[in-house]
Structures are given as C-alpha cells and as structure tokens.
Design a protein around this motif. Structure first.
Motif, mmCIF file in Angstrom:
data_model
loop_
_atom_site.group_PDB
_atom_site.id
_atom_site.type_symbol
_atom_site.label_atom_id
_atom_site.label_comp_id
_atom_site.label_asym_id
_atom_site.label_seq_id
_atom_site.Cartn_x
_atom_site.Cartn_y
_atom_site.Cartn_z
ATOM 1 N N THR A 104 2.370 33.969 -5.372
ATOM 2 C CA THR A 104 3.279 33.362 -6.342
ATOM 3 C C THR A 104 3.873 34.419 -7.266
ATOM 4 O OG1 THR A 104 1.600 32.977 -8.051
ATOM 5 C CG2 THR A 104 1.863 31.272 -6.359
ATOM 6 N N LEU A 112 6.232 30.121 -8.904
ATOM 7 C CA LEU A 112 6.996 29.843 -7.695
ATOM 8 C C LEU A 112 6.300 30.501 -6.513
ATOM 9 C CD1 LEU A 112 10.591 30.627 -9.038
ATOM 10 C CD2 LEU A 112 9.493 28.383 -8.854
ATOM 11 N N ILE A 113 6.392 29.869 -5.349
ATOM 12 C CA ILE A 113 5.809 30.454 -4.145
ATOM 13 C C ILE A 113 6.707 31.585 -3.665
ATOM 14 C CG2 ILE A 113 5.224 30.052 -1.730
ATOM 15 C CD1 ILE A 113 4.370 27.254 -2.453
ATOM 16 N N GLN A 137 -1.479 25.431 -6.085
ATOM 17 C CA GLN A 137 -2.027 26.700 -6.562
ATOM 18 C C GLN A 137 -1.787 27.834 -5.597
ATOM 19 O OE1 GLN A 137 -6.622 26.687 -5.464
ATOM 20 N NE2 GLN A 137 -6.035 24.747 -6.404
ATOM 21 N N THR A 147 -0.771 28.094 -11.052
ATOM 22 C CA THR A 147 -0.411 26.746 -10.598
ATOM 23 C C THR A 147 1.109 26.620 -10.543
ATOM 24 O OG1 THR A 147 -0.459 25.804 -12.839
ATOM 25 C CG2 THR A 147 -2.512 25.770 -11.574
ATOM 26 N N LEU A 148 1.566 25.650 -9.756
ATOM 27 C CA LEU A 148 2.975 25.530 -9.408
ATOM 28 C C LEU A 148 3.727 24.489 -10.217
ATOM 29 C CD1 LEU A 148 2.501 25.619 -5.523
ATOM 30 C CD2 LEU A 148 2.923 27.538 -7.070
ATOM 31 N N GLY A 152 3.382 20.115 -7.740
ATOM 32 C CA GLY A 152 3.343 21.322 -6.935
ATOM 33 C C GLY A 152 2.638 21.180 -5.611
ATOM 34 N N SER A 156 3.413 22.903 -2.015
ATOM 35 C CA SER A 156 2.412 23.593 -1.193
ATOM 36 C C SER A 156 2.466 23.099 0.249
ATOM 37 C CB SER A 156 1.006 23.355 -1.755
ATOM 38 O OG SER A 156 0.875 23.828 -3.068
#
Length: 405
Positions: A104, A112-113, A137, A147-148, A152, A156
């Motif tokens: 991330t 953000l991923i 996560q 964490t997203l 989120g 994922s």
C-alpha cells in the motif's frame, strides 16, 4: 488459476451462524469444481467497536496504532471462516494482508493498494487449500500495517481477483443491485446486469451495496463482478452482474435511483470571478479531504464577481466553512436539512425528455428543487430531507422502473 474470489461482508460473517452459512456457500462452489479464494470483512459492528476503543485513549483514524487495532476484526473473521471451511471437510488457511503480499501507499486509515503479489494465495490453491484473506489491510513500504478505509474489503477482493484473473463475487445481505432502495420503494427490482459506470455512479450517489473504489478498480482491470446474497441457500441467489456496457444487450434509459441524506449546501456570493479564487476555495477543501458535489457557478450582479455553490456531507460542514473562511467572497451562506436524489443511466445524454420527466414527477409531489447537477449518466437534484421518500417513489414510477424489463 482461480475461477472465483468470494468476498463476504460484515453481515455475512456477523455471527458464527452466518459464518457457517457463508462457509457452506464457499464449500458448494468448491464441490462444483471451482477454484476458490475467500476474502472477509470484520463481523458487523466490530470495526466501530474497535475504533471506539482507540478513541477512548484519544487516538482516531489516521494513527498507525489505530490501524493495527481496527484491522484485527478482519483477522478474527479470516481465522473463523477458515475453521468453518475445515468443518465442511475442506483444507483452508487464513492469510493476513501482509501475508498475501498486498502493498500500500498512503496514510493510515486511507491507504491505496499499490501492488499485490498473489504468489502465496496461488500456491495455497495449487495445494488444494482454500485461502481466506483478511480484507481491508496491507503493508506500507516500511512494512507497517495499513488499512484501506471504509469498505476496503471490497477493494481487497477485487484486487485479488485481478491478480488471479478471476471473477469476483461480492456476498452481502441483499440479492444484488436494485433499481432503488427496497426499504423506500417496495416495487424496486433487482437489476440483472449493470455497467461499471452505472454501478460507480450509484455507489457514489449513495447506494451502499458496493464500495466506490472497488468499482473503479474493477473497471480499470476489467474484473467481472457479481453482487449476491449470502442469506439465500447456496446456489439460489441470482444477484447482479457488473460488466462492460457494450456487453449488455438491452439497457433502460434510467437504471436506478440513489439518494444521500444529510447534505449541506454552501454558497459563496460575490466571489472574485477568477480561476485563482475558485481554485483557492477548493484547494483548502481538498487539503482537508472534504468531498464536494453539485458545483454550480453563475455570474453575480456585481461585475467581475461570481456566485459559487456546492454541497458537502452535513458532518463536514463546520470544517468546510473554516477552510473557505479566507476567500474574498462578499458573503458565505450555508444550509442544512437537505438530501441529494440522483437518477443514473447510460441513456440519459441521448434523451431530451429525461429532465422533463424528472421535473414533472417532482412537481406533482410539490417537491422543490434547490440545485441541479448533471453528467453524461446522472442527474442529481438537491431537495429537502423530508421529501426523499416521496421523491424516490415518484421518480421510480415515472421512469417505469417498477415494470419488468
């Protein structure tokens, strides 16, 4: 190699009974010969409980340790789901975000991923194991847990599906995407197929069935999405497919109606009519990460000045007014008690009668429109909060959404 990623939301893992039911759905897919990976949210209400514990010590979202606290909800769900799958006679193993190699960027609470190496997940599947990944996560560049943001886990799941070249099935407590909220309009219908863009607009305008960033990611990576109910018997939920618009043979002019209550309107009267003046207003709001919508600008009566208005969530109003306090506007006004109702559809920009139907339907209900904002696939109107249900029902009927496709 995976054919499906199954994501189970908070209500789908909200108790041991629900976890067992969701595990039965995943097991049924496996027995049909599907290669399956599972992604889970925290149990319903658990993230709020954990956030409350951090708040009790004076720490909130945006703190590194808060991320560690709130992400533990997904860790519990992943382990319990793996146990439930083992009771179904399957080999299963839980994975945390860092174990699944989700990388991330960005701050705690809103990362953000940036990358996902699905090798550990793929290897487990090749060994005949069902991997159960904790959603929401990943790991930062310095190997700290991140964490997203809210919703989120949807992101994922879509990211994992993209990495595995798989379909992503999102299981929730409703049987797909509906033409509007069935709690308001009992005649709301399940939509069999909807485009990424329409789903993105419905999510952005208030529909809660799918997180906005996950719809954007799915469109960008061309991930096939399906929204289903985990409360139906295995194999009995038909759900809604979300796909490219060109793959949908028959489309309505209007696909659905979304709404968002508790909006606030901010009006800047007599602002300098220069790009720099408006840019300064929105820069301050962006720095505070305050979302804005329904922007309308018009000339003011005083030469060289303009009137600018826009909407924000009611909870952001105080902060927003502080952020724009240094503008050179002659006056700054605000109003609460408002709601946004939006009609969404790929055919809106091709039909001249869409606006006529909207205004006529609202006029018949004596609902006043405060502000209007349009795009190629949506029209949003700002109305009184108390008129939301009447507006949704009137528009749903006016566009024929209660009739069979």
């Amino acid at each position: 190699m995976a054919s499906k990623v199954l994501k189970f939301g908070g209500t789908s893992v909200g108790s041991l009974e629900r976890i067992r039911a969701s595990a039965a759905i995943a097991a049924a897919e496996c027995r049909r010969g599907e290669a399956v990976a599972v992604v889970v949210s925290a149990m319903a209400g658990e993230t709020d409980r954990l956030l409350g514990l951090a708040n009790g010590l004076g720490f909130g979202l945006g703190d590194e340790e808060t991320d560690v606290v709130v992400s533990s909800g997904e860790q519990v769900s992943a382990a319990l789901m793996a146990m439930a799958l083992r009771r179904e006679g399957l080999e299963a193993r839980s994975f945390l975000g860092w174990q699944a190699r989700i990388r991330t960027d960005g701050p705690p609470g809103a990362a953000l991923i940036s990358g996902l190496d699905a090798t550990p997940i793929r290897k487990a599947m090749e060994q005949g194991c069902v991997p159960v990944m904790a959603g929401f996560q990943g790991a930062s560049p310095d190997d700290r847990l991140r964490t997203l943001g809210r919703g989120g886990t949807d992101l994922s799941a879509v990211a994992l599906a993209a990495a595995l070249d798989a379909q992503c099935d999102i299981y929730t407590d409703v049987d797909g995407v509906f033409t509007t909220d069935p709690r308001i309009e009992p005649n709301a219908r399940r939509i069999q197929k909807i485009s990424y863009d329409e789903m993105l607009e419905l999510a952005a305008q208030g529909a809660k069935v799918l997180q906005t960033r996950s719809a954007e990611f799915a469109k960008a990576r061309n991930v096939s999405l399906r929204v289903l109910s985990s409360f139906a018997e295995p194999g009995q939920s038909e759900g809604t497919m979300i796909m490219q618009a060109e793959d949908i043979a028959e489309r309505r002019i209007v696909s659905g109606i979304a709404y968002a209550r508790d909006q606030a309107r901010i009006a800047l009267r007599g602002l300098s009519q220069t790009p720099e003046a408006a840019a300064g207003v929105f820069s301050g709001l962006a720095d505070a990460d305050i979302g804005i919508d329904m922007i309308v600008q018009s000339p003011a009566s005083e030469p060289g000045r303009a009137n600018l208005e826009f909407t924000v969530d009611r909870r952001d109003l105080r902060d927003a007014l502080t952020r724009i306090g240094e503008s050179d506007a002659r006056d700054v006004l605000s109003e609460t008690g408002l709601a946004k109702v939006s009609i969404v559809g790929l055919g809106l920009n091709r039909r001249a009668d869409v606006a006529r139907i909207l205004y006529r339907a609202l006029a018949e209900q004596k609902i006043a429109v405060r502000t209007v904002a349009t795009s190629e696939i949506k029209i949003s109107v700002l109305i009184e909060n108390d008129a939301v249900e009447h507006a949704v029902r009137a528009l749903h009927a006016a566009y024929g959404l209660d009739a069979a496709a």
